[in-house]
Motif scaffolding. Structure first.
Motif, short mmCIF file in Angstrom:
data_model
loop_
_atom_site.label_atom_id
_atom_site.label_comp_id
_atom_site.label_asym_id
_atom_site.label_seq_id
_atom_site.Cartn_x
_atom_site.Cartn_y
_atom_site.Cartn_z
N LYS A 1 62.30 -2.03 -42.76
CA LYS A 1 63.44 -2.65 -42.07
C LYS A 1 63.14 -4.08 -41.60
N LEU A 2 61.87 -4.35 -41.32
CA LEU A 2 61.50 -5.73 -41.00
C LEU A 2 61.74 -6.62 -42.22
N ARG A 3 61.38 -6.10 -43.40
CA ARG A 3 61.54 -6.90 -44.60
C ARG A 3 63.02 -7.04 -44.97
N SER B 1 55.52 -10.26 -39.20
CA SER B 1 56.85 -10.66 -39.68
C SER B 1 57.52 -11.64 -38.72
N GLY B 2 56.83 -11.99 -37.61
CA GLY B 2 57.42 -12.96 -36.67
C GLY B 2 58.60 -12.40 -35.90
N THR B 3 58.61 -11.08 -35.69
CA THR B 3 59.68 -10.45 -34.90
C THR B 3 59.19 -10.22 -33.48
N LEU B 4 59.98 -10.67 -32.52
CA LEU B 4 59.61 -10.48 -31.11
C LEU B 4 59.87 -9.03 -30.70
N ILE B 5 58.97 -8.49 -29.88
CA ILE B 5 59.17 -7.14 -29.33
C ILE B 5 59.53 -7.26 -27.86
#
Lengths: 402, 402
Positions: free
Chosen positions: A149-151, A187-191
């Protein structure tokens, strides 16, 4: 934007359960009998003992000595954070709201657990986010599905309550924590790690003392995790004081959004909490409420076990405030609710916590607010409602199909 | 959305003016020496004297007895409103924010005065509203321009501070009030009447006691005016308690937005204010601070008059906290500010308050927070800065043109 704020038939029913003879396991309320009322009284007294400047406008980021104490506590909990990386908010609910406000544009994708915290879904809906659930088990999000899902979605943000979560009470394993931080970092996604319950840990749990995602990321220097917490569950909710911790750049953007939203949160409450933390044994208090909550959870779990309902199962939470009960899959808990309320017991049907397709046989039970001696009666009433549900059969529930 | 929150070089300069030997006429702060500190202390004491339920979560709309008192006060002021038409907020700043949040979609047009309240512009910018100024004079918005812009833009909302406004201190005439309400009613445009200063009225003004737009609209039944007010200026800001009043339907939508934003504002502060209103002579207190503020305004105005600067003019405000000074039109007050700060006095350059083309020779002076005995020194320092500005000439300000 009004139409995106969501509505709730369930909420309307639950409104009817306030007061009266109904035992409510529906709310997310801490136990009033455990509030440190005398210490809070003294803290307000001391906070207001100085000169009139205590009543003046404060800075948007919050009362500096309290920010320092919050940063010091987080550092003691393994999360390296400086006071400049903390903004005080009107409860962690506002932390969630402000972060979404500065980060999300309409249509942006946000990853969440499923089920997840209802009011977070409401916030995300209000910003018209595209909410995508990640498959999870009792150890947390599944790395395979997360990676996929990140991709696929390139989401801006992942929201999670990894420790004693709401609504399920589940706690992510250490391995999963590392996987999720690593995948999001790559992936450079903030949590956004929402941790209102993490300090309310029951003794003996094999998942006690696991590092927070923020700690795994190396504190606020890591740049992958933004962290929010609150005094609502460890002191009291009425003071409406929480915090958000993140990189200096991010929290300064959050502070600008907060300035537009309300200039700042109550400075009197912040000073009172600062005074409270100066004298009161907060860590001892947290241990005491955790012991009592563990006992109440055990009492509820043991009542449920003694009823031996066909198909019912649950995992005992290792902390927090909620037990997540799954009933036989023929049962729809939203339809069960009015029968239960008529019998004098309330819960939250699990369906409201799902961003996508719900498991309708689930319910969230709060064990912290109801006096423990009432728990057997609450479960007995729930059983009566279940018996009525079974007796009715599908025909009588859907009279149109006769 | 972060990029729409606005930035401000002026704000950075003004941050430097906190503390030290700088006399700041820049802030919007009430006088600390007039806060009813002892009464507030007693109010918190009483609010916390009951049982622990005072520390529990409250309802989103706010503490019911305080909503009732707010509704009763508004009704005494000619605005017919029931408690169910009031939601308590974290200051009137949050009222503005929440109303914009539920009403505005990106690109929606919003009408404002020019100049207008800076933080309202920041809120509107954060929701990506199309901000359109309406031409005004000292009696308020010009009906001709308003009618034209209502027809041209079909705006959702008109925002105004019609009484002792921020930044100009100006007060709309009764005739203009009626015209604006009537024009907006006919075109179906909602008015947000922001009235934080209306109760701080100086004796002898010919515009004292004018009806609010909400009163002209017939209270909340009219449906054209939403009204916001606050305890920040009449009690103290640190308690962060304001209110928004509107039709039941609208305030229930606002309450849903507030639930997503922060669940509710501090219930301790709301209970303390409720206790304060039960015993304390608030109306007498408001009279006392209004008398003192009038004296400070007169002192500032008389200092300015004695300096007799070429081209300088202002109208004495009839209430509120600000005096709006226009200097010779050759002067750019944003460029004057660093010279003034170096001399030890600060103000807000007028340009920041304009949604469109600014009059750069204006400045906002606050007369409530600075001890009155310092006002002559403040004006003297301002004069020194002006002399330095004149001495420099345009060449030395723009060395590149040599």
């Amino acid at each position: 934007m009004a139409r995106h704020l969501g509505s709730s038939a369930v909420r309307d029913i639950l409104k009817l359960t306030q007061g009266g003879n109904i035992i409510s396991l529906a709310g997310g309320l801490p136990a009033e009998d455990l509030f440190p009322l005398e210490a809070v009284r003294e803290a307000y007294h001391r906070a207001l003992s100085g000169n009139a400047s205590v009543l003046q406008y404060g800075i948007t980021e919050g009362y500096t000595p309290l920010r320092e104490k919050v940063a010091a506590r987080l550092s003691r909990q393994g999360i390296a954070v400086s006071p400049a990386e903390v903004v005080l908010t009107t409860g962690s609910q506002q932390s969630i709201d402000l972060l979404c406000r500065v980060l999300l544009d309409p249509g942006d994708t946000m990853l969440v657990e499923s089920p997840t915290y209802l009011a977070a879904l409401q916030v995300l809906g209000s910003y018209r986010a595209n909410i995508v659930p990640v498959a999870s088990d009792t150890d947390g999000m599944l790395p395979g599905d997360l990676e996929h899902k990140l991709r696929l979605h390139k989401p801006k943000l992942l929201y999670a309550v990894p420790t004693f979560g709401n609504p399920t009470g589940a706690t992510w394993s250490e391995e999963r924590r590392h996987s999720v931080v690593e995948l999001c970092r790559r992936s450079g996604t903030l949590i956004l790690e929402d941790n209102p319950y993490g300090e309310i840990a029951f003794a003996g749990g094999d998942k006690a003392g696991l590092p927070s995602l923020a700690a795994i990321d190396g504190g606020m220097g890591g740049g992958t995790v933004v962290y929010t917490g609150t005094f609502s569950k460890i002191v009291a909710p009425a003071l409406r004081t929480g915090w958000i911790a993140g990189s200096k750049e991010l929290v300064s953007t959050v502070a600008r959004a907060k300035q537009a939203a309300d200039l700042h949160s109550s400075a009197v409450d912040q000073r009172a909490l600062d005074e409270l933390l100066s004298g009161f044994d907060l860590e001892g208090h947290i241990s005491a409420i955790s012991r009592e909550y563990a006992a109440r959870m055990k009492a509820l779990s043991s009542e449920l076990r003694s009823r031996n309902w066909a198909g019912a199962h649950w995992e005992e939470p290792q902390g927090g405030m909620f037990l997540w009960l799954t009933l036989d899959k023929s049962i729809n808990t939203a339809e069960l609710l009015p029968l239960a309320v008529a019998r004098g017991v309330a819960f939250v049907p699990g369906e409201v916590f799902y961003p996508g397709e719900p498991d309708r046989s689930t319910m969230r039970l709060n064990f912290t607010h109801t006096p423990p001696q009432l728990l057997p009666l609450a479960v007995k009433r729930l059983e009566e409602a279940l018996e009525e549900w079974s007796g009715q059969g599908l025909e009588s529930l859907h009279p149109g199909s006769h």
